[in-house]
Write an enzyme that holds these catalytic residues in place. Structure first.
Site, PDB file in Angstrom:
ATOM      1  N   ASP A  89      -8.913   7.880  -0.630  1.00 21.50           N
ATOM      2  CA  ASP A  89      -9.656   9.128  -0.848  1.00 21.50           C
ATOM      3  C   ASP A  89      -8.953  10.340  -0.248  1.00 21.50           C
ATOM      4  O   ASP A  89      -8.935  11.422  -0.850  1.00 21.50           O
ATOM      5  CB  ASP A  89     -11.068   9.033  -0.237  1.00 21.50           C
ATOM      6  N   LEU A  90      -8.384  10.175   0.946  1.00 20.26           N
ATOM      7  CA  LEU A  90      -7.732  11.303   1.620  1.00 20.26           C
ATOM      8  C   LEU A  90      -6.548  11.816   0.809  1.00 20.26           C
ATOM      9  O   LEU A  90      -6.300  13.020   0.745  1.00 20.26           O
ATOM     10  CB  LEU A  90      -7.282  10.890   3.019  1.00 20.26           C
ATOM     11  N   CYS A 117      -1.150  -5.260   3.204  1.00 16.15           N
ATOM     12  CA  CYS A 117      -1.894  -6.029   4.196  1.00 16.15           C
ATOM     13  C   CYS A 117      -3.396  -5.829   4.020  1.00 16.15           C
ATOM     14  O   CYS A 117      -3.856  -4.728   3.767  1.00 16.15           O
ATOM     15  CB  CYS A 117      -1.515  -5.599   5.611  1.00 16.15           C
ATOM     16  N   ARG A 172       0.810  -1.217   0.000  1.00 18.55           N
ATOM     17  CA  ARG A 172       0.000   0.000   0.000  1.00 18.55           C
ATOM     18  C   ARG A 172       0.841   1.264   0.000  1.00 18.55           C
ATOM     19  O   ARG A 172       0.406   2.299  -0.485  1.00 18.55           O
ATOM     20  CB  ARG A 172      -0.938  -0.002   1.217  1.00 18.55           C
ATOM     21  N   LEU A 189      -8.562   2.391  15.127  1.00 19.27           N
ATOM     22  CA  LEU A 189      -8.021   2.979  13.896  1.00 19.27           C
ATOM     23  C   LEU A 189      -8.345   2.182  12.643  1.00 19.27           C
ATOM     24  O   LEU A 189      -8.572   2.756  11.580  1.00 19.27           O
ATOM     25  CB  LEU A 189      -6.504   3.152  14.030  1.00 19.27           C
ATOM     26  N   PRO A 217      -8.939   3.501   2.583  1.00 21.72           N
ATOM     27  CA  PRO A 217      -9.197   4.178   1.312  1.00 21.72           C
ATOM     28  C   PRO A 217      -8.134   5.209   0.978  1.00 21.72           C
ATOM     29  O   PRO A 217      -7.515   5.797   1.859  1.00 21.72           O
ATOM     30  CB  PRO A 217     -10.554   4.856   1.539  1.00 21.72           C
TER      31      PRO A 217
END
EC number: 2.5.1.7
Length: 422
Positions: free
Chosen positions: A125-126, A117, A93, A330, A123
């Site tokens: 998106d941020l 993972c 990621r 989280l 997402p």
């Protein structure tokens, strides 16, 4: 595919040296794409994610030379394309971190949606909203992020609705080459972000508010960005994991090459459980506890208790007196290790994002399967105190983030062997 065979209940003693932080190295590697100058990065951990990022940079056209196993010299002056392909990006990621640097420097890039993972949605998106706030046009087509800013990025306020470590890092890197001033509001405060700021500052980027939730960045031109050589900070999660090795086996261990301030949430909890710690400038020694008390943990953003340590503390909870409670705030779906710990004999009940663990449990060796990076270390911790032999499968997760873990543990006296699946 490899697995680890672990003989449990073997006495441990000695010291271990902590490697460079993977989560600091990855954004710093990505940040080299911003500059046309040559730079050396030292204390890189030899883990799969670092090798994958190095391969991605090379694929983009950067010149790479390993000067020793942990030092990489990089020059991104002659990048020949700005497409991060699925074959390379799907492995982790963190590859989304090339989005900001490529877009800022070349005004257009194509980045595959990332892998890594399987913990919750995570997402992107941020990241995309942050780029849009700086003036980028974003489209997602056929699994790729197509970002462009024909006139270059322009400084602006970026407000994160939710704290995001990699989102903050991407915004920081993009803002470093944006025209004018950018403010990142509700920024993550991790030490790894502070080191990325220091790296960018070494090249001439002005950054105010380092270590706080609001960062102010004044961008520079790419040809004026002269990043200096840097040594990666010690890995606080690896350090915490080895403290848990000492804690779960109730051994005297010394953890070397660390920054104790980065570990305060972890060391505070170990002291609460009953351990004595000798905390020095760059080491911590943990001593056996007379009695290990149950505890409660709620994961939070730094400087709170790290989500990357809750799996290891779940394993530790099985050996503490009483009932422990861990709340994960989280990430969703981050208790996948619980069912595997149960295979070793752990008594754990789950209710949405809360795990309740019964302590003083005798664990028994078994075959277990790692589901993600930190889960793999939790299973190894449990196997170290289990009666008999355990086998931890799918340790490719482990290899993503821990450098030579079996070698380091064996140097403490453990009996851990890496074997091939038949």
């Amino acid at each position: 595919m490899d697995f680890l065979e672990i003989v449990g209940q073997v006495p441990l003693k000695g010291g271990v040296e902590i490697s460079g932080a993977k989560n600091s190295a990855l954004p710093i590697l990505a940040a080299t794409l911003l500059s046309q100058q040559e730079v050396k990065i030292k204390s890189l951990p030899q883990v799969v994610d670092i090798k994958a990022m190095a391969l991605l940079l090379q694929n983009l056209g950067a010149s790479l030379e390993w000067l020793d196993p942990n030092t990489l010299q990089i020059c991104a002056k002659s990048l020949h394309h700005t497409e991060a392909t699925y074959d390379l990006v799907r492995k982790m990621r963190a590859s989304i971190l090339v989005l900001g640097p490529l877009l800022a420097r070349f005004k257009e890039c194509l980045v595959s949606l990332p892998g890594g993972c399987a913990i919750g949605a995570r997402p992107v998106d941020l990241h995309l909203k942050a780029m849009q706030q700086l003036g980028a046009e974003i489209k997602i087509e056929q699994g790729y992020i197509h970002a462009k800013a024909p006139k270059g990025l322009k400084g602006n306020d970026i407000l994160f609705d939710k704290i995001s470590v990699t989102g903050t890092e991407n915004a920081l890197m993009a803002a470093s080459l944006a025209k004018g001033i950018t403010r990142i509001i509700n920024a993550a405060k991790e030490p790894e972000i502070a080191q990325l700021c220091a790296f960018l500052q070494s090249g001439g980027v002005e950054i105010e508010g380092v270590g706080s939730s609001e960062l102010k960045i004044r961008g520079v031109e790419s040809d004026a960005l002269n990043l200096k050589d840097i040594q990666i900070i010690p890995d606080r999660i690896e350090a915490g994991t080895y403290l848990c090795v000492g804690a779960i086996t109730n051994s005297q261990l010394k953890i070397n090459r660390i920054i104790p301030n980065h570990l305060q949430a972890i060391t505070d909890k170990l002291i609460e459980i009953g351990f004595s710690l000798d905390i020095q400038e760059n080491s911590i020694e943990i001593y056996p506890a007379k009695q290990r008390q149950a505890f409660e943990i709620t994961t939070k953003e730094y400087p709170g208790f790290p989500t990357d340590m809750q799996a290891q503390f779940m394993a530790l909870a099985t050996q503490c007196l009483g009932t422990s409670v861990i709340e994960e705030t989280l990430f969703e779906n981050r208790f996948m290790h619980a069912s595997e710990l149960q295979r070793l004999g752990a008594s754990i009940s789950l209710k949405t994002n809360v795990a309740t663990i019964s302590g003083s449990t005798e664990l028994t060796g078994s075959d277990v399967m790692a589901t993600d990076l930190r889960a793999s270390s939790a299973l190894i911790l449990a196997a170290l105190v289990a009666k008999g032999v355990s086998r931890v499968h799918r340790i490719y997760h482990l290899d993503r983030g821990y450098e030579r873990l079996e070698n380091k543990i064996n140097a403490l006296g453990a009996k851990v062997v890496r074997l091939k699946e038949k």
